[in-house]
Design a protein around this motif. Structure first.
Motif, PDB file in Angstrom:
ATOM      1  N   ARG A 133     -58.663  29.573 -32.004  1.00 58.45           N
ATOM      2  CA  ARG A 133     -57.358  28.911 -32.168  1.00 58.45           C
ATOM      3  C   ARG A 133     -56.483  29.344 -31.010  1.00 58.45           C
ATOM      4  N   VAL A 134     -55.880  28.358 -30.340  1.00 59.78           N
ATOM      5  CA  VAL A 134     -55.106  28.652 -29.128  1.00 59.78           C
ATOM      6  C   VAL A 134     -53.688  28.121 -29.305  1.00 59.78           C
ATOM      7  N   GLY A 135     -52.705  28.946 -28.948  1.00 55.51           N
ATOM      8  CA  GLY A 135     -51.304  28.531 -29.039  1.00 55.51           C
ATOM      9  C   GLY A 135     -50.628  28.550 -27.676  1.00 55.51           C
ATOM     10  N   ILE A 136     -49.722  27.621 -27.468  1.00 57.68           N
ATOM     11  CA  ILE A 136     -48.905  27.617 -26.242  1.00 57.68           C
ATOM     12  C   ILE A 136     -47.623  28.368 -26.587  1.00 57.68           C
ATOM     13  N   PRO A 137     -47.375  29.488 -25.915  1.00 55.98           N
ATOM     14  CA  PRO A 137     -46.204  30.292 -26.300  1.00 55.98           C
ATOM     15  C   PRO A 137     -44.909  29.482 -26.208  1.00 55.98           C
ATOM     16  N   MET A 138     -44.033  29.679 -27.176  1.00 56.21           N
ATOM     17  CA  MET A 138     -42.742  28.966 -27.207  1.00 56.21           C
ATOM     18  C   MET A 138     -41.648  29.965 -27.552  1.00 56.21           C
ATOM     19  N   ARG A 139     -40.466  29.657 -27.106  1.00 55.49           N
ATOM     20  CA  ARG A 139     -39.295  30.473 -27.439  1.00 55.49           C
ATOM     21  C   ARG A 139     -39.088  30.484 -28.964  1.00 55.49           C
ATOM     22  N   ALA A 180     -59.059  24.834 -31.702  1.00 52.45           N
ATOM     23  CA  ALA A 180     -57.908  24.226 -32.391  1.00 52.45           C
ATOM     24  C   ALA A 180     -56.628  24.623 -31.663  1.00 52.45           C
ATOM     25  N   LEU A 181     -55.826  23.641 -31.302  1.00 51.21           N
ATOM     26  CA  LEU A 181     -54.521  23.927 -30.681  1.00 51.21           C
ATOM     27  C   LEU A 181     -53.500  24.050 -31.791  1.00 51.21           C
ATOM     28  N   ASP A 182     -52.931  25.250 -31.875  1.00 50.03           N
ATOM     29  CA  ASP A 182     -52.114  25.606 -33.025  1.00 50.03           C
ATOM     30  C   ASP A 182     -51.093  26.638 -32.556  1.00 50.03           C
ATOM     31  N   PRO A 183     -49.812  26.412 -32.785  1.00 44.31           N
ATOM     32  CA  PRO A 183     -48.814  27.339 -32.241  1.00 44.31           C
ATOM     33  C   PRO A 183     -49.077  28.806 -32.580  1.00 44.31           C
ATOM     34  N   VAL A 206     -59.034  20.239 -30.290  1.00 33.82           N
ATOM     35  CA  VAL A 206     -58.504  19.405 -31.363  1.00 33.82           C
ATOM     36  C   VAL A 206     -56.996  19.615 -31.521  1.00 33.82           C
ATOM     37  N   PHE A 207     -56.288  18.508 -31.569  1.00 35.15           N
ATOM     38  CA  PHE A 207     -54.819  18.496 -31.693  1.00 35.15           C
ATOM     39  C   PHE A 207     -54.464  17.770 -32.982  1.00 35.15           C
ATOM     40  N   GLY A 208     -53.460  18.291 -33.688  1.00 32.65           N
ATOM     41  CA  GLY A 208     -53.091  17.717 -34.982  1.00 32.65           C
ATOM     42  C   GLY A 208     -52.175  16.514 -34.865  1.00 32.65           C
ATOM     43  N   THR A 209     -51.948  15.898 -36.003  1.00 36.65           N
ATOM     44  CA  THR A 209     -51.097  14.724 -36.059  1.00 36.65           C
ATOM     45  C   THR A 209     -49.627  15.105 -35.825  1.00 36.65           C
ATOM     46  N   GLU A 210     -48.851  14.137 -35.328  1.00 37.15           N
ATOM     47  CA  GLU A 210     -47.479  14.430 -34.898  1.00 37.15           C
ATOM     48  C   GLU A 210     -46.650  15.062 -36.021  1.00 37.15           C
ATOM     49  N   ARG A 211     -46.814  14.584 -37.222  1.00 38.61           N
ATOM     50  CA  ARG A 211     -45.924  15.039 -38.293  1.00 38.61           C
ATOM     51  C   ARG A 211     -46.454  16.270 -39.019  1.00 38.61           C
ATOM     52  N   HIS A 212     -47.768  16.266 -39.304  1.00 42.61           N
ATOM     53  CA  HIS A 212     -48.276  17.321 -40.195  1.00 42.61           C
ATOM     54  C   HIS A 212     -49.152  18.361 -39.498  1.00 42.61           C
ATOM     55  N   GLY A 213     -49.425  18.180 -38.223  1.00 39.15           N
ATOM     56  CA  GLY A 213     -50.267  19.158 -37.533  1.00 39.15           C
ATOM     57  C   GLY A 213     -51.740  19.015 -37.905  1.00 39.15           C
ATOM     58  N   LEU A 214     -52.514  20.062 -37.628  1.00 36.01           N
ATOM     59  CA  LEU A 214     -53.968  20.005 -37.849  1.00 36.01           C
ATOM     60  C   LEU A 214     -54.337  20.122 -39.324  1.00 36.01           C
ATOM     61  N   SER A 215     -55.407  19.433 -39.720  1.00 38.03           N
ATOM     62  CA  SER A 215     -55.889  19.572 -41.103  1.00 38.03           C
ATOM     63  C   SER A 215     -56.539  20.939 -41.267  1.00 38.03           C
ATOM     64  N   SER A 256     -42.611  23.362 -32.467  1.00 39.62           N
ATOM     65  CA  SER A 256     -43.799  22.795 -31.823  1.00 39.62           C
ATOM     66  C   SER A 256     -43.388  21.960 -30.626  1.00 39.62           C
ATOM     67  N   LEU A 257     -44.390  21.671 -29.792  1.00 37.06           N
ATOM     68  CA  LEU A 257     -44.210  20.748 -28.656  1.00 37.06           C
ATOM     69  C   LEU A 257     -44.651  19.364 -29.097  1.00 37.06           C
ATOM     70  N   SER A 258     -44.248  18.354 -28.346  1.00 36.95           N
ATOM     71  CA  SER A 258     -44.746  17.025 -28.669  1.00 36.95           C
ATOM     72  C   SER A 258     -46.237  16.980 -28.327  1.00 36.95           C
ATOM     73  N   LEU A 259     -46.930  16.046 -28.966  1.00 37.65           N
ATOM     74  CA  LEU A 259     -48.388  15.989 -28.850  1.00 37.65           C
ATOM     75  C   LEU A 259     -48.843  15.889 -27.388  1.00 37.65           C
ATOM     76  N   ALA A 260     -48.302  14.937 -26.649  1.00 41.50           N
ATOM     77  CA  ALA A 260     -48.783  14.732 -25.273  1.00 41.50           C
ATOM     78  C   ALA A 260     -48.425  15.921 -24.382  1.00 41.50           C
ATOM     79  N   THR A 261     -47.278  16.547 -24.650  1.00 41.55           N
ATOM     80  CA  THR A 261     -46.904  17.728 -23.870  1.00 41.55           C
ATOM     81  C   THR A 261     -47.881  18.866 -24.150  1.00 41.55           C
ATOM     82  N   ALA A 262     -48.246  19.041 -25.425  1.00 39.10           N
ATOM     83  CA  ALA A 262     -49.189  20.112 -25.779  1.00 39.10           C
ATOM     84  C   ALA A 262     -50.540  19.869 -25.097  1.00 39.10           C
ATOM     85  N   VAL A 263     -50.984  18.603 -25.076  1.00 36.90           N
ATOM     86  CA  VAL A 263     -52.274  18.305 -24.425  1.00 36.90           C
ATOM     87  C   VAL A 263     -52.164  18.599 -22.928  1.00 36.90           C
TER      88      VAL A 263
END
Ligand SMILES: C[S@@+](CC[C@H](N)C(=O)[O-])C[C@H]1O[C@@H](n2cnc3c(N)ncnc32)[C@H](O)[C@@H]1O
Length: 246
Positions: A216-222, A177-180, A197-206, A227-234
């Motif tokens: 569960r894996v997160g892309i580190p952010m400041r 699961a890709l999750d911040p 698995v990537f969640g929906t743009e507005r509500h994230g993963l179910s 969150s990042l946009s969906l395509a950027t996260a992928v």
């Protein structure tokens, strides 16, 4: 059949895809699509000059296409898009056994949970094709082969299996699961056959997919960025999470 009716029907036919512009046609040809019908405006010389400039490798294939010429005003009735090269095509979709792809196999699979924007689906297909993914699957109501998604992918739907599934049934692939808030992404963290698995743009993963994930894996952010946009996260996940050298 009138052209307008032909394209209207193709847009609703789940076995067909409408390619708007030369770039989608170019990739469709490169990756072996069966092209059924092509129109060009104001005449078929548009196809030849686009191939010369944008895809010299396809010059022979493009010149063998028997395209239909249409007046500019008529062309605009056939598509809401305004492609730079006035080319439209109808092609057969690739047949995909989505359940089989989801349940096991080699290579990374991207699963988008109920994405809401068709261009985002296209952008994800494009980067997944570039990164050598095994497939892109979606859930939710949207058709990932919609013409707007094909514009976003520049026709790269033909480079890998792309399909919609009702829901994710049993899978032997490890679910990631890709999750911040997840474990920070690093090279080699993703199992080679993971279902990402990537969640929906507005509500994230179910909650359901989050709970089924083994990692569960997160892309580190400041701090302060939610969150990042969906395509950027992928894109970041695929390029920064695989083993170096893949
Ligand atoms: C636009 S984000 C969803 C934002 C949503 N408001 C939320 O609260 O999750 C779409 C998806 O991209 C992925 N994503 C975005 N930023 C991420 C990050 N920093 N780390 C991991 N995944 C991320 C997640 O799977 C997320 O569900």
């Amino acid at each position: 059949m009138k052209l307008i009716e032909r394209f209207h029907r193709a847009r609703r036919d789940p076995t067909l895809a409408v390619l708007e512009g030369f770039h989608p046609l170019k990739h469709a040809l490169r990756f072996g699509a069966v092209i059924e019908f092509v129109v060009a405006s104001p005449d078929t010389s548009v196809l030849r000059s686009a191939a010369e400039r944008l895809a010299p490798d396809l010059a022979d294939q493009v010149s063998a296409i028997e395209a239909t010429s249409v007046e500019p005003a008529h062309f605009e009735e056939l598509t809401p898009a305004r492609p730079a090269e006035r080319v439209l095509a109808i092609a057969r979709r690739t047949v995909v056994d989505a359940e089989r792809v989801a349940s096991a196999g080699d290579g990374l699979v991207v699963l988008l949970e109920s994405p809401s924007h068709l261009p985002n689906i296209g952008a994800v297909v494009r980067v997944a094709a570039a990164a050598g993914c095994a497939a892109v699957l979606t859930t939710g109501p949207h058709d990932p082969w919609h013409a707007s998604a094909l514009r976003g992918s520049a026709g790269l739907h033909y480079a890998l299996p792309v399909a919609r599934i009702e829901s994710l049934s049993h899978t032997r692939r490890p679910i990631v699961a890709l999750d911040p808030g997840g474990e920070p992404l690093r090279p080699g963290l993703l199992p080679d056959d993971a279902l990402l698995v990537f969640g929906t743009e507005r509500h994230g993963l179910s909650a359901e997919l989050r709970e089924r994930a083994t990692l569960r894996v997160g892309i580190p952010m400041r701090a302060g960025v939610s969150s990042l946009s969906l395509a950027t996260a992928v894109a970041i996940t695929l390029y920064a999470g695989q083993h170096a050298g893949r």
